[in-house]
Scaffold this motif. Sequence first.
Motif, PDB file in Angstrom:
ATOM      1  N   ASP A  58       0.808  -1.217   0.000  1.00 18.65           N
ATOM      2  CA  ASP A  58       0.000   0.000   0.000  1.00 18.65           C
ATOM      3  C   ASP A  58       0.839   1.264   0.000  1.00 18.65           C
ATOM      4  O   ASP A  58       2.066   1.217   0.069  1.00 18.65           O
ATOM      5  CB  ASP A  58      -1.021  -0.008   1.152  1.00 18.65           C
ATOM      6  N   LYS A  62       3.129  -0.719   3.551  1.00 16.24           N
ATOM      7  CA  LYS A  62       2.780  -1.974   4.228  1.00 16.24           C
ATOM      8  C   LYS A  62       2.584  -3.059   3.186  1.00 16.24           C
ATOM      9  O   LYS A  62       1.838  -2.884   2.225  1.00 16.24           O
ATOM     10  CB  LYS A  62       1.496  -1.811   5.048  1.00 16.24           C
ATOM     11  N   LEU A  64       0.824  -6.051   1.957  1.00 13.47           N
ATOM     12  CA  LEU A  64      -0.505  -6.577   2.237  1.00 13.47           C
ATOM     13  C   LEU A  64      -0.617  -8.062   1.924  1.00 13.47           C
ATOM     14  O   LEU A  64      -1.251  -8.804   2.669  1.00 13.47           O
ATOM     15  CB  LEU A  64      -1.546  -5.798   1.420  1.00 13.47           C
ATOM     16  N   HIS A  96     -10.526  -7.962   0.638  1.00 11.10           N
ATOM     17  CA  HIS A  96      -9.570  -7.063   1.296  1.00 11.10           C
ATOM     18  C   HIS A  96      -9.236  -5.879   0.381  1.00 11.10           C
ATOM     19  O   HIS A  96      -9.179  -4.731   0.832  1.00 11.10           O
ATOM     20  CB  HIS A  96      -8.277  -7.790   1.656  1.00 11.10           C
ATOM     21  N   LEU A  97      -8.987  -6.164  -0.895  1.00  8.26           N
ATOM     22  CA  LEU A  97      -8.653  -5.097  -1.839  1.00  8.26           C
ATOM     23  C   LEU A  97      -9.794  -4.090  -1.965  1.00  8.26           C
ATOM     24  O   LEU A  97      -9.567  -2.880  -1.935  1.00  8.26           O
ATOM     25  CB  LEU A  97      -8.312  -5.679  -3.215  1.00  8.26           C
ATOM     26  N   TYR A 100      -9.865  -1.926   1.100  1.00 13.79           N
ATOM     27  CA  TYR A 100      -8.717  -1.018   1.130  1.00 13.79           C
ATOM     28  C   TYR A 100      -8.906   0.138   0.158  1.00 13.79           C
ATOM     29  O   TYR A 100      -8.649   1.293   0.490  1.00 13.79           O
ATOM     30  CB  TYR A 100      -7.444  -1.793   0.767  1.00 13.79           C
ATOM     31  N   LYS A 103     -11.151   2.987   1.111  1.00 10.46           N
ATOM     32  CA  LYS A 103     -10.554   3.984   2.008  1.00 10.46           C
ATOM     33  C   LYS A 103      -9.621   4.942   1.257  1.00 10.46           C
ATOM     34  O   LYS A 103      -8.886   5.692   1.884  1.00 10.46           O
ATOM     35  CB  LYS A 103      -9.742   3.289   3.104  1.00 10.46           C
ATOM     36  N   LEU A 105      -6.939   4.242  -0.245  1.00 11.02           N
ATOM     37  CA  LEU A 105      -5.532   3.864  -0.174  1.00 11.02           C
ATOM     38  C   LEU A 105      -5.158   3.191  -1.491  1.00 11.02           C
ATOM     39  O   LEU A 105      -5.932   2.433  -2.045  1.00 11.02           O
ATOM     40  CB  LEU A 105      -5.295   2.902   0.992  1.00 11.02           C
ATOM     41  N   VAL A 107      -2.946   0.607  -3.864  1.00 11.29           N
ATOM     42  CA  VAL A 107      -2.302  -0.694  -3.729  1.00 11.29           C
ATOM     43  C   VAL A 107      -1.509  -0.961  -5.002  1.00 11.29           C
ATOM     44  O   VAL A 107      -2.067  -1.065  -6.091  1.00 11.29           O
ATOM     45  CB  VAL A 107      -3.326  -1.820  -3.478  1.00 11.29           C
ATOM     46  N   TRP A 140      -2.467  -9.812   4.832  1.00 11.11           N
ATOM     47  CA  TRP A 140      -3.535 -10.638   4.312  1.00 11.11           C
ATOM     48  C   TRP A 140      -3.195 -12.100   4.098  1.00 11.11           C
ATOM     49  O   TRP A 140      -4.062 -12.898   3.792  1.00 11.11           O
ATOM     50  CB  TRP A 140      -4.060 -10.071   2.985  1.00 11.11           C
TER      51      TRP A 140
END
Length: 143
Positions: A58, A62, A64, A96-97, A100, A103, A105, A107, A140
């Motif tokens: 991300d 981080k 993921l 999860h993607l 994410y 929000k 963010l 990736v 993840w």
Amino acid sequence: MTQTTKMNHQTNISNSNKSYLMSKGFIHVGYWKKTREELDYSLEKKWAKLSGIYVFIDSNDKVLYIGRTVMNLETALDRIQRGHETQVTNHRVHNHLLAYLEKSLSVEIFAHANQKEHADLAAFFDDFKIELLQHISPLWNLH
């Protein structure tokens, strides 16, 4: 490992997870995006048909998810993009993607394609992936 421990573990590896991955031979090959309610990705064409290990990271550095494919990267990403419930890991990572990207963010997708011949390519990728999982502890991947 708790979520906080994972996050602390990641930030203590080096100055940057991206730097660590690049030192291991990974390069940026694309990114995930959300269009309306759907998951989509952009991938450099030359990487589409290569097999290898891929990493989702991300905008906060981080890691993921770490995955591997002996088919090709495009097929692996297509399966995650569709996220069929019968493909448990792809479905989980797909969800999860979406969360994410909701929000705002970003990736990114990094990949390490091995052009060398190996008697057992799957075993080579599995060993390399295990090494990365132990060093990075992505959020993840199931541990």
